[in-house]
Design a protein around this motif. Structure first.
Motif, short mmCIF file in Angstrom:
data_model
loop_
_atom_site.label_atom_id
_atom_site.label_comp_id
_atom_site.label_asym_id
_atom_site.label_seq_id
_atom_site.Cartn_x
_atom_site.Cartn_y
_atom_site.Cartn_z
N LYS A 339 0.96 -0.91 0.36
CA LYS A 339 0.45 -0.60 -0.04
C LYS A 339 0.66 1.39 -0.02
N LYS A 340 2.28 0.94 0.60
CA LYS A 340 2.85 2.52 0.94
C LYS A 340 3.29 2.55 -0.54
N ILE A 341 3.36 2.11 -1.03
CA ILE A 341 3.92 2.04 -2.54
C ILE A 341 3.67 2.48 -3.40
N LEU A 343 0.53 3.84 -2.36
CA LEU A 343 0.83 5.84 -1.65
C LEU A 343 1.52 6.83 -2.14
N ARG A 344 3.11 6.20 -2.19
CA ARG A 344 3.92 6.79 -2.65
C ARG A 344 4.08 7.31 -4.27
N ALA A 345 3.42 6.14 -5.01
CA ALA A 345 2.72 6.89 -6.59
C ALA A 345 1.96 7.83 -6.76
N SER A 346 0.63 7.77 -5.08
CA SER A 346 -0.24 8.72 -5.73
C SER A 346 -0.16 9.37 -4.67
N GLY A 347 1.10 10.11 -4.00
CA GLY A 347 0.61 10.66 -3.12
C GLY A 347 2.03 11.82 -2.91
N PRO A 348 2.20 13.55 -2.21
CA PRO A 348 2.30 14.34 -2.75
C PRO A 348 3.91 13.98 -2.97
N GLU A 349 4.20 13.28 -2.73
CA GLU A 349 6.13 13.10 -3.48
C GLU A 349 6.03 13.05 -4.52
#
Lengths: 410, 94
Positions: A339-341, A343-349
C-alpha cells in the motif's frame, strides 16, 4: 430243772442271738405267703424244696428294698436268726433283700429299665457333655482293686497334671448301692470335680447288681456333674450305664473319655493361635498393599504433575499461536508495504516531483494565498527539501490560473 | 478390656476354645475392619495364652474324699495310689 415257758423261750432266744454263726447270714429261697402289715413290716415264709422258715422284715429295712417282693420270687435275704418269745417261734429277721438267680435278676432289670425309661431318666436330651479339660476328675469305686489304678494310669498318661478325687465305696454286697449313690452326691458337691467316673471291674451279674439299683440310677440322674459309667466289661450293661451321661466299656476307656491328651489340646490351641496370627498378618499386609497401590495411583494424579502437563500443553499452544501471529503479521506488513508503494506513487511526493510545493505556516498547510500576509515566514516543502521563505508581497490575483489558462488558450 | 478379660476368665475352657476358633474363622474371612481385625488379634492372643496356661496349671495328685462330720466332705491325700509310683509306672511304660 423246772422252767417257765417264757424262761425257756428267752433262754433259747439268747443262745440263738449269741451264736455268731446265726448272725450275718445270707439265706436264699422262694417267697411265699407274703404279707404287708399296716405298720410297714413285712411277714412271709422263705422256702426251698424241702424246708421253710418264717421271716420278718421290719419297716426300716423294708424301705431299703428297691423292688416289689411277691410270692414265688427267688430272693436272697441278709439278716440274723432269732426267736419270737411270745409264740416260741424261731424266725429269720431280714435286714436286706435281693433278687436271686439270673432269671430273677434279669426280669427285675428289665422291669426297672422300662419304668425308669418311661420316667425319662435315660432321655438323650438330658445327657451332659463331658468337658474337654476338667479341673479334676471324681472317681466312685472301690479303694482296692485295679480300677482306680487303671484310671489313674490312663488319666496321667494323657495329661500328667490331672487331679483325681477318689471316693472309696463298696461296689458289691449289702449297702454298696447306698454308698455309691452317696459317693456320687459327695463328689458332685466338690467344685474341683468336673466329671465323675462311676464304676467297678468285671464280675457276675450279681456282683454288678449294685449298679442296677434305683438309688444309684437316681443319684446319677440328680448329679449336676457329668457322669461316665464304667461297670464291668464291654458286654455288661447296667441301669447306671443308661442313666449316665456317657457309658464307657471299661474303666480305662472311661479315663480316656474323661481326659483328653494334653498334647492334642495344646496342638489345637497353638494351631488356632497361629491361624489368628496369620489372619492378622495377612489382613494388615493386604491393607498395606492396597494402601501402596492407592498411593501410587494418587501420586499419578499429583496436581504438580498435572500442572506440568498443562503447562507444556499451554506452551505448545502458545507456540502455535505465535507462529500463526507471525505469519499473519508478515502478511499484513507485506500488504502495508504494497500500500505504501502504491500510496507513494499517488501521494504528494510524486506531485512534488512534478514541481508542486506544499506551503506550511508554523507547521500547518496554507490552503491559499488569501491568508498570507507580507512578512509571514513560510516553509515550502518541495521535492528534495524544504525552503524557509519570507513573504515579501502578496498579489491577490484571482485569475492566476485563469490568465495562465487564458494565455495558454490565447 | 479389663472387664472383658474378667468375663473371659468366667468362661469355660470349651467356651474359650470355641471363641478362639470363631475368632480365627472370622479373621480369615477377611471382611472385618482393620480395627476389628486388630481387636480380634489381641483377644485371640489373650485367649490362647489363658488356654495354654490352664492346660499347664493342673498338678497331678490323687485325693481321697469321704463324707465327714455334718455332711462336709473331708479331702486328704490318698494312700490308695501312691502318685509317685504310679507316675513312674506309666513313664516306664513309654
Amino acid at each position: 430243772m423246772t422252767l417257765t415257758v417264757e424262761e425257756l423261750n428267752e433262754y433259747v432266744r439268747r443262745s440263738l442271738a449269741s451264736d455268731p454263726m446265726l448272725r450275718g447270714v445270707c439265706l436264699r429261697g422262694e417267697i411265699s405267703n407274703f404279707k404287708r402289715h399296716v405298720s410297714g413290716h413285712w411277714y412271709f415264709t422263705l422256702k426251698d424244696a424241702n424246708s421253710a422258715i418264717s421271716c420278718a422284715m421290719f419297716r426300716q429295712s423294708a424301705l431299703g428294698v428297691s423292688f416289689a417282693p411277691r410270692d414265688g420270687r427267688q430272693v436272697k435275704l441278709y439278716g440274723s436268726v432269732g426267736l419270737y418269745v411270745k409264740t416260741g417261734q424261731y424266725q429269720f429277721y431280714a435286714e436286706a433283700m435281693e433278687p436271686d438267680g439270673m432269671g430273677e435278676m434279669f426280669a427285675l432289670f428289665e422291669e426297672r429299665k422300662q419304668r425308669l425309661a418311661k420316667e425319662g431318666l435315660f432321655d438323650p436330651a438330658l445327657k451332659k457333655p463331658i468337658p474337654l479339660l476338667p479341673k479334676g476328675i471324681g472317681i466312685v469305686t472301690s479303694k482296692t482293686g485295679a480300677v482306680v489304678h487303671d484310671i489313674a494310669r490312663v488319666a496321667w498318661r494323657r495329661n500328667e497334671g490331672m487331679p483325681l478325687y477318689l471316693c472309696p465305696v463298696l461296689v458289691q454286697g449289702q449297702g454298696a448301692a447306698e454308698e455309691i449313690a452317696e459317693g456320687i452326691a459327695l463328689l458332685d458337691g466338690l467344685p474341683e470335680v468336673e466329671v465323675i467316673i462311676v464304676g467297678r471291674g468285671g464280675g457276675s451279674m450279681e456282683d454288678l447288681w449294685a449298679f442296677n439299683e434305683e438309688i444309684v440310677a437316681r443319684a446319677i440322674a440328680a448329679c449336676a456333674t457329668p457322669v461316665i459309667s464304667a461297670v464291668g466289661h464291654e458286654t455288661d450293661f447296667t441301669i447306671a450305664d443308661f442313666v449316665a451321661d456317657l457309658r464307657a466299656p471299661t474303666p480305662s476307656a472311661a479315663a480316656e473319655m474323661a481326659v483328653q491328651p494334653r498334647q492334642g489340646l495344646l496342638q489345637t490351641i497353638v494351631g488356632l493361635r497361629d491361624r489368628v496370627e496369620h489372619a492378622a498378618e495377612f489382613g494388615v499386609g493386604e491393607r498395606q498393599y492396597r494402601l501402596s497401590t492407592l498411593e501410587r495411583r494418587i501420586g499419578e494424579c499429583d496436581p504438580d504433575k498435572r500442572g506440568q502437563a498443562m503447562l507444556s500443553r499451554l506452551r505448545e499452544a502458545r507456540q502455535r499461536i505465535e507462529a500463526l501471529c507471525e505469519g499473519f503479521l508478515r502478511d499484513k506488513a507485506h500488504a502495508v508495504e504494497q500500500k505504501k508503494i502504491r500510496l507513494r506513487a499517488s501521494g504528494p511526493e510524486a506531485t512534488l516531483l512534478r514541481g508542486y510545493a506544499i506551503v506550511l505556516r508554523q507547521g500547518k498547510p496554507v490552503p491559499g494565498a488569501a491568508g498570507v500576509c507580507a512578512g509571514d515566514n513560510l516553509d515550502v516543502i518541495m521535492s528534495g527539501g524544504t525552503l524557509g521563505v519570507s513573504v515579501t508581497a502578496v498579489a491577490k490575483e484571482e485569475g492566476f490560473w485563469l490568465t495562465k489558462e487564458k494565455k495558454s488558450l490565447e | 478390656m479389663a472387664d472383658k478379660g474378667k468375663k473371659e476368665l468366667g468362661m469355660s475352657f470349651e467356651q474359650r476354645l470355641e471363641k478362639l476358633e470363631a475368632l480365627a474363622q472370622n479373621m480369615e474371612q477377611g471382611t472385618s475392619s482393620l480395627a476389628d481385625l486388630l481387636k480380634d488379634y489381641e483377644e485371640g492372643m489373650l485367649l490362647s495364652q489363658s488356654l495354654e496356661k490352664e492346660l499347664e496349671q493342673a498338678r497331678a495328685r490323687m485325693l481321697e474324699v469321704k463324707s465327714g462330720k455334718a455332711g462336709k466332705p473331708s479331702i486328704k491325700p490318698s494312700d490308695v495310689v501312691e502318685q509317685g509310683s504310679l507316675l513312674d509306672e506309666w513313664k516306664a511304660e513309654e
